[in-house]
Design an enzyme around this catalytic site. Structure first.
Site, PDB file in Angstrom:
ATOM      1  N   TRP A   1      80.317 -25.751 -43.406  1.00  0.00           N
ATOM      2  CA  TRP A   1      78.883 -25.418 -43.323  1.00  0.00           C
ATOM      3  C   TRP A   1      78.057 -26.647 -42.965  1.00  0.00           C
ATOM      4  CZ3 TRP A   1      78.628 -20.677 -42.353  1.00  0.00           C
ATOM      5  CH2 TRP A   1      79.444 -19.751 -43.013  1.00  0.00           C
TER       6      TRP A   1
ATOM      7  N   LYS B   1      75.078 -14.972 -51.999  1.00  0.00           N
ATOM      8  CA  LYS B   1      76.054 -15.532 -52.928  1.00  0.00           C
ATOM      9  C   LYS B   1      75.591 -15.366 -54.385  1.00  0.00           C
ATOM     10  CE  LYS B   1      78.156 -17.133 -49.213  1.00  0.00           C
ATOM     11  NZ  LYS B   1      77.713 -18.262 -48.437  1.00  0.00           N
TER      12      LYS B   1
ATOM     13  N   ASP C   1      71.303 -27.437 -48.324  1.00  0.00           N
ATOM     14  CA  ASP C   1      71.826 -26.074 -48.242  1.00  0.00           C
ATOM     15  C   ASP C   1      72.358 -25.728 -49.631  1.00  0.00           C
ATOM     16  OD1 ASP C   1      73.315 -23.781 -47.925  1.00  0.00           O
ATOM     17  OD2 ASP C   1      74.459 -24.490 -46.186  1.00  0.00           O
TER      18      ASP C   1
HETATM   19  C1  LIG Z   1      77.778 -18.640 -46.864  1.00  0.00           C
HETATM   20  C2  LIG Z   1      77.214 -19.965 -46.567  1.00  0.00           C
HETATM   21  C3  LIG Z   1      76.458 -20.204 -45.398  1.00  0.00           C
HETATM   22  C4  LIG Z   1      76.244 -19.165 -44.333  1.00  0.00           C
HETATM   23  O1  LIG Z   1      75.309 -18.238 -44.698  1.00  0.00           O
HETATM   24  P1  LIG Z   1      74.810 -17.116 -43.676  1.00  0.00           P
HETATM   25  O2  LIG Z   1      73.718 -16.481 -44.450  1.00  0.00           O
HETATM   26  O3  LIG Z   1      75.982 -16.223 -43.413  1.00  0.00           O
HETATM   27  O4  LIG Z   1      74.339 -17.782 -42.441  1.00  0.00           O
HETATM   28  C5  LIG Z   1      75.917 -21.460 -45.228  1.00  0.00           C
HETATM   29  N1  LIG Z   1      76.102 -22.436 -46.126  1.00  0.00           N
HETATM   30  C6  LIG Z   1      76.835 -22.256 -47.243  1.00  0.00           C
HETATM   31  C7  LIG Z   1      77.005 -23.377 -48.221  1.00  0.00           C
HETATM   32  C8  LIG Z   1      77.409 -21.015 -47.494  1.00  0.00           C
HETATM   33  O5  LIG Z   1      78.133 -20.810 -48.609  1.00  0.00           O
END
Ligand SMILES: *Cc1c(COP(=O)(O)O)cnc(C)c1O
Length: 355
Positions: free
Chosen positions: A99, A190, A166
């Site tokens: 990511w 999540k 993030d």
């Molecule tokens: C799942 C995830 C993403 C991607 O998220 P999307 O909403 O599918 O774009 C980005 N960063 C992390 C840390 C993730 O766990």
């Protein structure tokens, strides 16, 4: 048979949240209408988004001067929105996995992008710590929880330049100091809501400093000015997010979430560390409380598929590791009860006893 949902994302939500969402789909606020068919500008939905925003501020203790946004496009859209709004001359990224790389790739499209440190050579099994943040960069980007590798930055770091994080997979899992960040973002699927929603917490005074034209939809100021209603927001995921936030609050807020998350993680990591068969993949000091990654020790390698079958048959859903790591990954987000973690531990013990 009871299913225990260890899926990495979309992932487990509190049962109450799912039931409230189902009810709102059938009949929202006793209006005789479904939340799916009402205007996002109706009074009832305006109240939903306003309360969700207020609970973000209350639960995360967000200081004055920050905006909370609910946007489409997932966390991945933020990978490009961030450089659009913050990149002027140079950006700095901490490379802790897939990511982080995807985020960094977008910045590279805007110009000089420094990878401050990386744990790539160790397949991202730890969080790099000995690095210097370049003070001439516009911002420093980190990924606090690395969902795929099970590593986590649990301490809010000090950065001499605007810090962007993030937090897709660990938002609301612990109390945190928002004032240390310029921007926090994540996909909601999540720890918060069904897929289709991204949240952004941004410090207002840092916006409007780049010289480029920013496309309207990619400009944070657009969404701040319109209260996340510039266009139609993801109405249903926002409703579920509100229900999750109410659930977090009713269950003691982030202090209590963290306590429970520590207890769950300890239970599972202890079982792994005391096992003859399983071994954790992440460095102990960087272990995630949200995603627990483990594999078979080499001498038991041939049993890898067997355990997956055994665990699945016992109701453990979604424990297959990410294809880039292999083995197993148990995601134990806020909504995961400790009873389910205990069920997985029991399942591991039973399998070990049989072999
Ligand atoms: C799942 C995830 C993403 C991607 O998220 P999307 O909403 O599918 O774009 C980005 N960063 C992390 C840390 C993730 O766990």
């Amino acid at each position: 048979m009871k299913k225990h949902n260890f899926s990495a994302g979309p992932s487990i939500l509190a049962r109450e949240v799912i039931e409230k969402t189902a009810q709102a789909v059938l009949d929202f606020n006793n209006s005789g209408l479904s939340i799916l068919e009402i205007s996002h500008r109706s009074k009832d939905f305006e109240a939903v988004i306003a309360e969700a925003r207020e609970l973000f501020i209350e639960l995360l203790n967000i200081p004055q001067g920050y905006s909370v946004l609910f946007l489409g496009g997932g966390a991945s859209m933020q990978f490009c929105m961030i450089p659009f709004n913050f990149f002027e001359k140079k950006a700095a990224y901490l490379n802790t996995g897939v990511w982080a790389n995807k985020a960094m790739k977008e910045a590279k499209g805007f110009g000089e992008t420094v990878e401050v440190a990386s744990s790539k050579d160790a397949n991202y099994t730890f969080i790099p710590k000995d690095y210097t943040i370049p003070t001439d960069a516009d911002y420093f980007h980190i990924t606090t929880n690395n969902t795929i590798y099970g590593t986590e930055i649990l301490k809010d770091i000090d950065s001499p330049i605007p810090l962007i994080a993030d937090m897709s997979s660990d938002i609301f899992s612990r109390p945190m100091d928002v004032s240390k960040y310029a921007l926090i973002y994540g996909g909601a699927q999540k720890n918060l809501a069904p897929a289709g929603l991204a949240f952004v917490i941004v410090k207002d005074e840092l916006l409007g400093k780049v010289s480029r034209y920013i496309p309207t939809m990619l400009n944070y100021k657009t969404h701040i000015a319109e209260g996340s209603m510039f266009n139609t927001p993801p109405v249903l995921p926002i409703y579920s997010a509100l229900e999750t936030l109410k659930w977090v609050k009713a269950n003691g807020g982030l202090v209590e979430m963290e306590k429970k998350n520590i207890a769950k993680a300890e239970l599972l990591y202890n079982a792994i560390d005391n096992s003859k068969m399983f071994v954790g993949t992440a460095e102990k000091e960087d272990r995630s409380r949200m995603n627990v990654c483990f594999v078979m020790k080499p001498e038991y390698k041939e049993l890898e598929a067997d355990f997956l079958k055994f665990a699945t048959a016992a109701g453990m859903d979604g424990i297959k590791g990410h294809r880039s790591v292999g083995g197993y990954r148990a995601s134990i987000y806020n909504a995961m009860p400790i009873e389910s973690v205990q069920a997985l531990v029991d399942c591991m013990h039973e399998f070990e006893n049989q072999h």
